[in-house]
Enzyme design. Structure first.
Site, PDB file in Angstrom:
ATOM      1  N   ARG A 170      22.993 -11.177 -19.729  1.00 26.67           N
ATOM      2  CA  ARG A 170      24.160 -11.885 -20.254  1.00 26.67           C
ATOM      3  C   ARG A 170      24.961 -12.591 -19.163  1.00 26.67           C
ATOM      4  NH1 ARG A 170      26.994  -8.396 -23.842  1.00 26.67           N
ATOM      5  NH2 ARG A 170      24.945  -7.596 -24.336  1.00 26.67           N
ATOM      6  N   THR A 171      25.137 -11.960 -18.014  1.00 26.36           N
ATOM      7  CA  THR A 171      25.930 -12.610 -16.972  1.00 26.36           C
ATOM      8  C   THR A 171      25.225 -13.859 -16.462  1.00 26.36           C
ATOM      9  OG1 THR A 171      26.828 -10.470 -16.346  1.00 26.36           O
ATOM     10  CG2 THR A 171      27.112 -12.252 -14.772  1.00 26.36           C
ATOM     11  N   LYS A 183      14.343  -5.689   1.412  1.00 24.95           N
ATOM     12  CA  LYS A 183      15.769  -5.749   1.706  1.00 24.95           C
ATOM     13  C   LYS A 183      15.954  -6.176   3.152  1.00 24.95           C
ATOM     14  CE  LYS A 183      16.844  -2.018  -1.423  1.00 24.95           C
ATOM     15  NZ  LYS A 183      17.391  -0.676  -1.512  1.00 24.95           N
ATOM     16  N   ARG A 190      24.332 -11.977  -7.653  1.00 27.29           N
ATOM     17  CA  ARG A 190      24.385 -10.581  -8.087  1.00 27.29           C
ATOM     18  C   ARG A 190      23.434  -9.791  -7.198  1.00 27.29           C
ATOM     19  NH1 ARG A 190      24.172  -7.885 -13.975  1.00 27.29           N
ATOM     20  NH2 ARG A 190      26.330  -8.583 -13.796  1.00 27.29           N
ATOM     21  N   HIS A 227      33.075  -6.871  -9.893  1.00 27.36           N
ATOM     22  CA  HIS A 227      32.479  -7.840 -10.819  1.00 27.36           C
ATOM     23  C   HIS A 227      33.660  -8.678 -11.314  1.00 27.36           C
ATOM     24  CE1 HIS A 227      30.046  -9.806 -13.634  1.00 27.36           C
ATOM     25  NE2 HIS A 227      29.564  -8.803 -14.333  1.00 27.36           N
TER      26      HIS A 227
END
Lengths: 416, 326
Positions: free
Chosen positions: B70-71, B98, B120, B148
């Site tokens: 959704r974001t 990473k 994100r 957020h």
């Protein structure tokens, strides 16, 4: 026997065992100190004029993670006990023997034998064989030994062999994958955090086990008021306990991690301001026996990461002396006691004939200007990496000359 | 609908930040400014032709290092409705090494001359790290358990549409506070705007010293609901839990699930919010989630697009040489 000429350091202020600081000179021959006090150079001696500065024992460091000679020499460190957390770990005699030779001739590495095979905390390693290969003490490594039965047997066995077990004081179950101390700062930053009590919990267990085993135990870094209280009490009860700390824990609190500064990502994590003050009090009252560097140089590949993904540790060898000197200037400890913390006590734990200026001891000597100001600069460190949380901090205290076994060591000063 | 609450400084002084890394560091009037700026986009989004050309010619990269539906969709729609070219870069955490790679990826995006980067990442602080390395504005779409910010802003906008204001408004946030970046950003945002925030969770899911963020701490959900004007429910973040935090979802629902009976303990007109995705039947019952007039969950999604449009517009004004913003 050293083939070098005898050495006389003249015109200094001697930091003597027992804490006295008196004007005088020191003479060394064959790698050992032969005379201290009112000494005159003999013909053929190398003569070094200390010009009124301190003549002190070379620092003895316990629990470093890398052999980083330029950094150690810059910091006046002549011997360091190397953690077994190497790749591969120091858990067999051959690796210990190799590590013990790796700094010579101008730096002595005293390997700490891995307590358990592959540092997994399960099966005891061959500690007696490693002792005879040159290990001066035993260490559990970065990890805490969770199994209390294993820890008891380790303490009994190492004690029988006349070796101290150097352990980590953090309960693994409480700590998990935490990277910060639980509190406002970790909560605001959203960092996985563990309660500071994890330290006291581990110390309480291990003190009990050490008492049962009647064996010596050393906590490498004790950083909380509660943990230090336990050790203070244990010492009055005759438990064979010593402990150390690094300057980060008396200089900084967890405020230093704000902005996700990975250079302040240490293990154990930085604590609260109250704990920081408790560390200073414990240095003053003798609960803490030694101040060590915890030297762990880490480059950008380990530090230029999100905080939780970064590796803990700091390059501490260069700042150990000046930051400890700040305690002298603040009146927390005397100059003499500073060198007990930095040299005599660590040497005693390792059972090496150094760390004090007296006839018969090995001639590891630092000439130090305790007041000389300089600024820590992470871009210009002697260390193999500049991961210091003290970047840009003005400090005082600098090594002017260093002698290992009576022979001058060239101290590489990084380009300004 | 709501008239502007403040008069703002001229031009860039109204919102002088380069990016949006968190609510921390924003002054109350800056939060209000973003909310006010969003109102025009709420209207546009409700019109037939949902299109502006404000960001025409600009490139926005949505770099999502952690899964999101959704974001990501919300940011993508926001960018496109403003006329920007929107590119999504979806990197599952597992497939990217990473470390240096994160910075390298950021440098790569930077070299492609993005005009804004939306990030994100699963690690707290990752967005700030990248923001320090790139030249364009960076928007935080959620970093670990840290912040957020656009979620908090859209929640504030939703509340502002439904209630008169924030002063003295009692907001209860219940759920996995420990692992929630939504909770942290909402606490900062709502307390900054004058609301009274309560947080409710079992002790294991409550971060240490959270009361230092000016919230009241509850473990008893019924007590936390009494007198609440807004009830904000959070999802259990099973994927972030190391070890067992609750005995079972059934038991969690028994203590912390929002049912109609429980909702009756709050103010009669109390509103229900949830940032999604919902676990119906665990933290929120279906008949509460779907309660007409009381549940704002779909309005939150609607406001999300408008807030993100406002953030993208405001943060690119400098690059677009908007008068007063250079």
């Amino acid at each position: 026997m050293s083939s070098h000429a005898p050495l006389t350091i003249t015109n200094g202020r001697l930091v003597l065992p027992g804490g006295a600081v008196t004007p005088g000179a020191i003479r060394c021959e064959g790698g050992f100190i032969t005379a201290v006090g009112e000494v005159t150079a003999q013909s053929g001696d190398m003569v070094h004029d200390a010009k009124g500065k301190l003549i002190a024992p070379g620092l003895v460091d316990i629990g470093v993670f890398a052999i980083d000679k330029p950094a150690f020499h810059f910091g006046g460190i002549t011997r360091a006990a190397l953690m077994p957390d190497q790749n591969p770990p120091l858990d067999v005699p051959a690796r210990v023997r190799f590590a013990a030779q790796s700094g010579k001739p101008d730096f002595w590495v005293h390997p700490l034998a891995a307590a358990t095979q592959n540092l997994e905390g399960e099966k005891l390693a061959e500690i007696a064989l490693m002792r005879d290969a040159g290990a001066k003490a035993v260490a559990t490594g970065r990890q805490w030994i969770g199994n209390s039965g294993t820890m008891l047997r380790l303490l009994q066995y190492a004690g029988m062999l006349g070796m101290t077990v150097c352990t980590r004081a953090e309960d693994g179950g409480l700590v998990g994958k935490a990277v910060a101390t639980a509190g406002e700062m970790a909560t605001r930053l959203g960092l996985p955090a563990a309660p500071a009590e994890a330290e006291a919990l581990a110390i309480a267990r291990d003190l009990t086990l050490a008492q049962m085993a009647k064996a010596p135990i050393h906590f490498r870094k004790v950083t909380t008021a509660a943990g230090l209280d336990l050790i203070r009490t244990a010492k009055t009860q005759g438990i064979l306990v010593t402990c150390g700390v690094t300057p980060a824990y008396f200089m900084l609190s967890d405020l230093a991690v704000s902005g996700f500064r990975t250079f302040a990502h240490l293990s154990p994590p930085l604590r609260s301001e109250d704990d920081r003050k408790a560390v200073i009090a414990a240095i003053a009252d003798g609960t803490i026996d030694m101040i060590v560097s915890g030297h762990d140089p880490r480059g950008p590949e380990d530090k230029r990461l999100p905080f939780t993904d970064s590796t803990p540790g700091m390059a501490g060898a260069e700042t150990l002396l000046p930051l400890t000197m700040s305690l002298v200037r603040d009146g927390v400890i005397s100059l003499g006691r500073a060198f007990d913390l930095l040299a005599a006590n660590p040497a005693k734990l390792l059972g090496v004939n150094a760390g004090r200026l007296e006839s018969g001891a090995e001639a590891d000597i630092a000439v130090i200007d305790a007041d000389r100001p300089w600024i820590v600069d992470s871009d210009k460190m002697a260390a193999s990496a500049g991961n210091t949380p003290f970047d840009k901090q003005p400090v005082q205290g600098r090594v002017l000359a260093l002698f290992k076994g009576g022979v001058a060591v060239k101290v590489k000063v990084p380009k300004a | 609908m709501t008239s502007p609450t403040y008069t703002y400084p001229e031009g860039r002084a109204a919102f002088p930040h380069r990016g949006l890394v968190g609510i921390a560091g924003l002054a109350p009037h800056e939060i209000h400014y973003l909310l006010d700026e969003a109102e025009q986009w709420v209207e546009l989004n409700r019109s037939a032709l949902k299109r502006s050309e404000v960001l025409s010619g600009l490139t926005i990269i949505n770099a999502f290092f952690e899964n999101s539906t959704r974001t990501l969709l919300s940011f993508e729609i926001a960018g496109k409705r403003l006329g920007a070219d929107v590119v999504n870069m979806l990197v599952a955490q597992s497939s990217v090494k990473k470390g240096e790679t994160l910075i390298d990826t950021a440098m790569t995006l930077n070299a492609m001359r993005a005009d804004a980067i939306v990030i994100r990442h699963a690690s707290s602080g990752a967005v700030q790290l990248i923001a320090g390395k790139v030249d364009c504005p960076v928007l935080n779409a959620g970093d670990g358990q840290h912040e957020h910010p656009t979620q908090a802003l859209l929640d504030a906008l939703t509340i502002r549409h439904a209630k008169r204001g924030f002063n003295g408004l009692r907001v209860t946030i219940c759920g996995d506070i420990l692992h929630s970046r939504v909770a942290r950003s909402n606490i900062l945002c709502l307390t900054s705007l004058g609301a009274e925030v309560r947080v409710c969770a079992p002790p294991a899911l409550m971060p240490a010293d959270i009361e230092r963020m000016n919230v009241e701490v509850f473990h008893d959900f019924d007590a936390a609901l009494k007198g609440a004007d807004v009830v904000m429910m959070l999802r259990l973040q099973m994927e972030r839990m190391q070890g067992q935090f609750i005995p079972s979802p059934r038991e969690y629902r028994y203590l912390y699930g929002l049912s109609l009976d429980r909702l009756a303990l709050a103010e009669p007109d109390a509103l229900v919010m949830h940032p999604g995705p919902m676990n119906r039947g665990i933290e929120i019952d279906s008949n509460v989630a779907d309660l007409a007039g009381r549940s704002l969950i779909t309005q939150q999604v609607e406001m999300g697009v408008a807030i993100r449009m406002a953030c993208l517009d405001v943060l690119t004004r400098n690059a677009r040489r908007v008068e007063g913003w250079q």
